[in-house]
Design an enzyme around this catalytic site. Structure first.
Site, short mmCIF file in Angstrom:
data_model
loop_
_atom_site.label_atom_id
_atom_site.label_comp_id
_atom_site.label_asym_id
_atom_site.label_seq_id
_atom_site.Cartn_x
_atom_site.Cartn_y
_atom_site.Cartn_z
N LYS A 161 0.90 -1.32 0.02
CA LYS A 161 -0.07 -0.02 -0.08
C LYS A 161 0.71 1.30 -0.02
CE LYS A 161 -4.45 -1.62 2.12
NZ LYS A 161 -5.44 -1.47 2.95
N ILE A 184 -13.80 -3.71 12.73
CA ILE A 184 -13.51 -3.69 11.33
C ILE A 184 -12.86 -4.89 11.03
CG2 ILE A 184 -13.05 -1.19 11.27
CD1 ILE A 184 -9.86 -2.05 10.74
N GLY A 194 -17.30 -5.92 10.41
CA GLY A 194 -16.09 -5.53 9.47
C GLY A 194 -16.43 -5.64 8.13
N GLY A 203 -2.69 1.35 9.88
CA GLY A 203 -3.11 1.79 8.91
C GLY A 203 -4.53 1.99 8.58
P1 ATR Z 1 -3.32 -2.18 10.14
O1 ATR Z 1 -2.61 -1.57 8.79
O2 ATR Z 1 -3.98 -3.26 9.51
O3 ATR Z 1 -4.23 -1.33 10.68
P2 ATR Z 1 -1.14 -2.00 11.81
O4 ATR Z 1 -0.61 -0.75 11.31
O5 ATR Z 1 0.04 -3.21 12.16
O6 ATR Z 1 -2.20 -2.70 10.96
O7 ATR Z 1 -1.71 -1.76 12.97
C1 ATR Z 1 -2.42 -2.84 13.87
C2 ATR Z 1 -3.08 -1.92 15.22
O8 ATR Z 1 -3.27 -3.08 16.14
C3 ATR Z 1 -2.08 -1.04 15.95
O9 ATR Z 1 -2.89 0.20 16.41
C4 ATR Z 1 -1.56 -1.90 17.13
O10 ATR Z 1 -1.14 -1.33 18.03
P3 ATR Z 1 0.58 -0.67 18.41
O11 ATR Z 1 0.39 0.41 17.69
O12 ATR Z 1 0.54 -0.46 19.80
O13 ATR Z 1 1.30 -1.62 17.63
C5 ATR Z 1 -2.93 -2.84 17.33
N1 ATR Z 1 -2.27 -4.24 17.95
C6 ATR Z 1 -1.91 -5.26 17.46
N2 ATR Z 1 -1.92 -6.30 18.44
C7 ATR Z 1 -2.10 -5.73 19.61
C8 ATR Z 1 -2.04 -6.31 20.98
N3 ATR Z 1 -1.90 -7.71 21.03
N4 ATR Z 1 -2.50 -5.59 21.75
C9 ATR Z 1 -3.04 -4.22 21.53
N5 ATR Z 1 -2.95 -3.80 20.42
C10 ATR Z 1 -2.63 -4.38 19.24
#
Ligand code: ATR
Length: 277
Positions: free
Chosen positions: A64, A218, A241, A129
């Site tokens: 992306k 979502i 979602g 994202g």
């Molecule tokens: P996407 O593009 O699909 O949104 P991403 O950019 O990797 O994926 O974002 C994932 C989101 O899920 C983030 O807000 C992440 O929190 P961090 O910014 O602290 O990494 C959150 N996330 C993923 N796993 C998590 C977990 N086990 N506990 C809390 N937040 C989580």
């Protein structure tokens, strides 16, 4: 019409299923092919894609951002988000767009139009994202107070500060969000927590949720996440979602064809498709 998707992995993508139906519904003869690309040879594969002369294509993880340097022009919203999920071929020029946030908001508005008649207080959980697209569209198209809660507060701050106007809301820890949960009209869960196969995981508890709140997740696999199940048990209304998944595709299709397809029937079919997945 020649359409497609680039990304990796994409074998199980639902986009071909959705766009084939959109083509049928719009009475357009066409195809939607998968182009699974290797990140190591992205440039070469993009040259191949140019020769394929697609009319348009979608872009998913992990390309992306990477696709942006290959484009001839990029729409303002996609520039702000730093990510493109839809490319239109306009007389040989590739133009990039991002339909994620717009798709989300449209699907929410279709289901709960009353939410947009007033100032609301919203909470976005997550700052990745997907959250970015939703946050900026919500900020631009409504007069809402929007708090952001994320595990990593620095990412939430960056998300709030990006764009022309800074946000009107607070940065919260997940615990703080949990304790304020009763104060929101709208809660949007954008993290990957609760996604298949981790069905039991839930980002925060909704123990104190008000039944007047609308709760959105979502994640679409499963269709009913543990988060949404708890919201429903509290008497709150939900937004799933797959509703965003469909509408971001409908917007991409509209960018390519100029045709706005009636999507309510497709939503039920997509639901059945996901139940069987
Ligand atoms: P996407 O593009 O699909 O949104 P991403 O950019 O990797 O994926 O974002 C994932 C989101 O899920 C983030 O807000 C992440 O929190 P961090 O910014 O602290 O990494 C959150 N996330 C993923 N796993 C998590 C977990 N086990 N506990 C809390 N937040 C989580």
């Amino acid at each position: 019409m020649k359409l497609g998707l680039i990304g990796n992995p994409i074998k199980h993508s639902l986009s071909p299923w959705i766009h084939t139906r959109l083509l049928n519904q719009a009475n357009i003869a066409g195809s939607y092919e998968l182009y699974e690309m290797e990140p190591g040879s992205f440039k070469e594969q993009v040259s191949f894609l140019r020769k394929e002369a697609l009319d348009g294509f979608n872009v998913t993880v992990p390309f992306k951002q990477k696709i942006m340097t290959e484009l001839d022009d990029i729409d303002e919203q996609a520039k702000l988000l730093g990510a493109v999920n839809t490319v239109k071929n306009l007389d040989g020029k590739w133009i990039g767009y991002n339909t994620d946030g717009k798709g989300f908001l449209h699907s929410l508005r279709a289901k709960y139009p009353e939410l947009f008649d007033k100032n609301i207080k919203a909470l976005i959980i997550g700052a990745g994202g997907a959250a970015k697209g939703i946050y900026h569209t919500l900020k631009n198209e409504t007069t809402s107070h929007i708090d952001i809660a994320n595990r990593t507060s620095e990412r939430a701050r960056e998300m709030m500060e990006a764009g022309a106007e800074s946000g009107n809301g607070d940065i919260l820890t997940l615990q703080e969000a949990e304790s304020r949960i009763a104060s929101y009209d709208l809660i949007i869960q954008t993290t990957t927590v609760g996604m298949k196969p981790n069905l039991e995981q839930q980002i925060i508890s909704l123990k104190n949720l008000s039944e007047d709140t609308i709760v959105s997740d979502i994640v679409y696999q499963p269709l009913m996440t543990s988060f949404l199940k708890e919201a429903q048990a509290k008497g709150a209304r939900i937004h799933q979602g797959h509703e965003m998944l469909l509408y971001q595709a409908v917007y991409a299709f509209e960018i390519w064809t100029g045709i706005s397809v009636e999507e309510s029937r497709l939503l039920g079919e997509l639901e059945e498709q996901l139940k069987g997945a």
